[in-house]
Each structure stands twice: as C-alpha cells, then as structure tokens.
Enzyme design. Structure first.
Site, mmCIF file in Angstrom:
data_model
loop_
_atom_site.group_PDB
_atom_site.id
_atom_site.type_symbol
_atom_site.label_atom_id
_atom_site.label_comp_id
_atom_site.label_asym_id
_atom_site.label_seq_id
_atom_site.Cartn_x
_atom_site.Cartn_y
_atom_site.Cartn_z
ATOM 1 N N LYS A 119 9.756 5.099 2.069
ATOM 2 C CA LYS A 119 8.804 4.031 2.346
ATOM 3 C C LYS A 119 9.368 3.159 3.457
ATOM 4 C CE LYS A 119 6.352 0.127 0.366
ATOM 5 N NZ LYS A 119 5.918 -0.551 -0.863
ATOM 6 N N LYS A 149 5.509 7.235 3.066
ATOM 7 C CA LYS A 149 4.559 6.151 3.283
ATOM 8 C C LYS A 149 5.030 5.269 4.432
ATOM 9 C CE LYS A 149 2.868 2.016 1.135
ATOM 10 N NZ LYS A 149 3.018 1.052 0.079
HETATM 11 C C1 PBG Z 1 4.254 -2.661 -2.872
HETATM 12 C C2 PBG Z 1 3.252 -1.846 -2.160
HETATM 13 C C3 PBG Z 1 2.731 -2.072 -0.890
HETATM 14 C C4 PBG Z 1 1.814 -1.056 -0.662
HETATM 15 C C5 PBG Z 1 1.781 -0.260 -1.790
HETATM 16 N N1 PBG Z 1 2.690 -0.755 -2.691
HETATM 17 C C6 PBG Z 1 2.937 -3.180 0.053
HETATM 18 C C7 PBG Z 1 4.216 -3.481 0.673
HETATM 19 O O1 PBG Z 1 5.212 -2.775 0.561
HETATM 20 O O2 PBG Z 1 4.219 -4.537 1.308
HETATM 21 C C8 PBG Z 1 1.024 -0.887 0.607
HETATM 22 C C9 PBG Z 1 -0.209 -0.087 0.488
HETATM 23 C C10 PBG Z 1 -1.086 -0.146 1.666
HETATM 24 O O3 PBG Z 1 -0.806 -0.769 2.708
HETATM 25 O O4 PBG Z 1 -2.149 0.467 1.574
HETATM 26 N N2 PBG Z 1 3.811 -3.018 -4.154
#
Ligand code: PBG
Length: 325
Positions: free
Chosen positions: A195, A248
């Site tokens: 991520k 991601k």
């Molecule tokens: C954290 C989380 C995020 C997303 C999914 N889980 C946000 C982040 O890391 O700031 C992002 C999902 C998206 O942008 O569609 N709980």
C-alpha cells in the site's frame, strides 16, 4: 515470420474473431464493491467527491446488498464512519460499532454475501492516523494489539475476511494469532500488503473524513518510487499468514501487480482507489471520455497485469455493462 506472412489484422477483422482470441476477460465475480456505513436511519447520502457512491445507514444496507448481489457481485468491503472519534479509535473495536452492526445485518439478510472488513484506525481516531500516536509518532508496536482487537471484533460479528490496511509491521501475524486463539481459524486475511502513500486516496479521505490532522502517512505507507520493496512486503505478509495479498492503488502500480503475479501463487487483489474512480467520473461528466469504455479498459488492464480480484467503486456499473455484453 514477418509481413506479409504474418498479418496481425487477420484476427482483428470481426468482433467474433476478436472475442475468440481475447486473452483477458473480467467477470462480475472478480469485483469487490466498497460500502461506506454510517450511523442514523434511512441514510443514503451521495459523497460529493465520489459521484454515484453513497454513505448508507445500517437499515438501508440490505436493499443495496440485494442490488449488488443481483448484478453478480458477491463480495463487499465495509468501511465505517463512527459516531465519535477519539485518540484510540475505540469505536473501531466496539462490539456495537458501526461496522460490527453492518456485518451482522448483512449476514442476516444475505448469508452468502462475502463480507470483507477494512481493519484500520484512521476513520476512528481524532488525529486521523492509522495507529496509536505516541510523542507525535505513530507507534508500530502499540498499534498492533488494537488492530488485533478490531479484527477479532469483526470476526465475532461474522466477517468472512478481514483486511488490514494500516501498513504497520507485523500486523498480519498478530491478527492471525488472535483469530486462531479465539477459534476463528477459518476467518481469512486479505492484507493490503503493498500500500503506497498515494495522492489518489484524496476523495476517500473526504468520504471517510479520515485525513491525518498532522503530518502524512509516509512513515508507514510505501514510497511510490519503490518496486522491489513491494515484493518484500508481500513475502512478509504471506509468511505471517495472509491468504490474499493486495496492491494499492492499482493503476499507477500495474508493474507491481505484474511482479506479484510472477512471484506468488496466492490470490492477488488490486484496489482501484477513490482518486482513480473520481478522475474517470469527472472526465465523463465533462464529456471528455466515454465512461463505459474507459472503465472496462481500466478494469481489463488491472486483470491483464495479473490481479485476480479488483476492489472498485465502478463495480456496479461495470457489472451492468458486462451483463449487457
Ligand atoms: C485506510 C484506507 C484508505 C483507503 C482504504 N483504506 C485511506 C488511506 O490510507 O488514507 C483508501 C481507499 C480509496 O482511496 O479508495 N483505512
């Protein structure tokens, strides 16, 4: 073997020939639809930065789930908007928290629906970080036991799969241990393994009101410049017990998805994130691109790179278009 013996155009001549030799296809079964759940009654409120995506209250969820199911999408990913935020994000692990209630409700109205829960603290903490803050820093090791409590509370509510998205080191191990010690040996873990600290989460942070109140997430989410490091993260998560690994965002990281496909046999998920969704929506709204073609092309590219599963806010539209064929 060159021209004129070989002519690429022969197999592009008609739609039926093109279909015969098509290497990649998307199926509604590959798609996971994210759902935002909020407190209140009879709520279905559109998120301004994500047209077509809504906040639902628990009482309106089953109707939405039925629609999703009828489209052939059989899995959802739940995000919760708590009533109150605090330093420790305590609603995240409350048995009566918004996600726990949503899971129980969905499992009652549709036991077959695969319910996945996002395990994180950022929507629940007053400071908006994905962990416990000690002396102005997100403390990795203090956060771990909270993540385990959150995941356990989701499993107790009936979640099929828990999905830690926080990027703390060691979280998959402690979640696996905690689930197993409590008898949830069959609850699976889909880990947000690679991520990245991405600008493409912007609309989500609006939707979940989860932007960090100070600093950023670069001390825990990955540097977008790093490709090899993603493999290290995925190896660690698989060793710690992840059943599904995730990359991601998806679009700027197709190389990472392709690497993962070569490297691992485990199922690979890719998250087509909020910013990727909203860019398409905005351009389509302005008449600058053909939305249907753009979405199908994007989803196809993510699968072609090697993803088995795609988390996407386009899931319902895509399933409709795929059904129509
Ligand atoms: C954290 C989380 C995020 C997303 C999914 N889980 C946000 C982040 O890391 O700031 C992002 C999902 C998206 O942008 O569609 N709980």
């Amino acid at each position: 073997m060159g021209f004129p013996i070989t002519r690429g155009r022969r197999l592009r001549r008609t739609e039926n020939i093109r279909r015969m030799v098509r290497e990649t296809s998307i199926d509604s079964e590959d798609l996971i639809y994210p759902l935002f759940v909020t407190h209140g009654l009879d709520v279905k409120m559109e998120i301004p930065s994500m047209p077509g995506v809504y906040h639902f209250s628990v009482d309106t969820l089953c109707k939405e789930a039925e629609e999703i199911w009828q489209l052939g999408i059989h899995a959802v990913l739940l995000f919760g908007i708590p009533a109150e935020k605090d330093e420790e994000g305590s609603e995240a692990y409350s048995p009566d928290g918004i996600v726990q209630r949503a899971v129980r409700t969905l499992k009652e109205c549709n036991p077959g629906l695969v319910v996945i829960t996002d395990v994180c603290m950022c929507e629940y903490t007053s400071h908006g970080h994905c962990g416990i803050v000690v002396d102005g820093q997100v403390s990795n090791d203090e956060t771990l036991e909270y993540l385990a409590r959150i995941a356990l509370s989701h499993a107790e509510a009936g979640a099929d799969i828990v999905a830690p998205s926080d990027m703390m080191d060691g979280r998959v191990m402690i979640i696996r241990d905690t689930l197993d010690e409590n008898g949830f040996t069959d609850t699976a873990i889909m880990s947000y393994s690679a991520k990245y600290a991405s600008a493409f989460y912007g609309p989500f942070r609006d939707a979940a009101n989860s932007a960090p109140q100070f600093g950023d997430r670069k001390s825990y989410q990955m540097d977008p410049a790093n490709r090899r490091e993603a493999i290290t993260e995925m190896v660690m998560d698989l060793d710690e017990g992840a059943d599904i690994i995730m990359v991601k965002p998806a679009l700027s990281y197709l190389d990472v998805i392709a690497d993962a496909r070569i490297e691992f046999n485990a199922p690979i998920a890719a998250y087509n994130v909020s910013g990727e969704y909203s860019m398409v929506k905005a351009a389509a709204h302005n008449g600058w691109i053909d939305e249907e073609r753009a979405v199908i092309e994007i989803l196809t590219s993510i699968k072609r790179a090697g993803a088995d599963l795609i988390l996407t806010y386009h899931a319902k539209d895509a399933a409709k278009w795929l059904k129509r064929g």
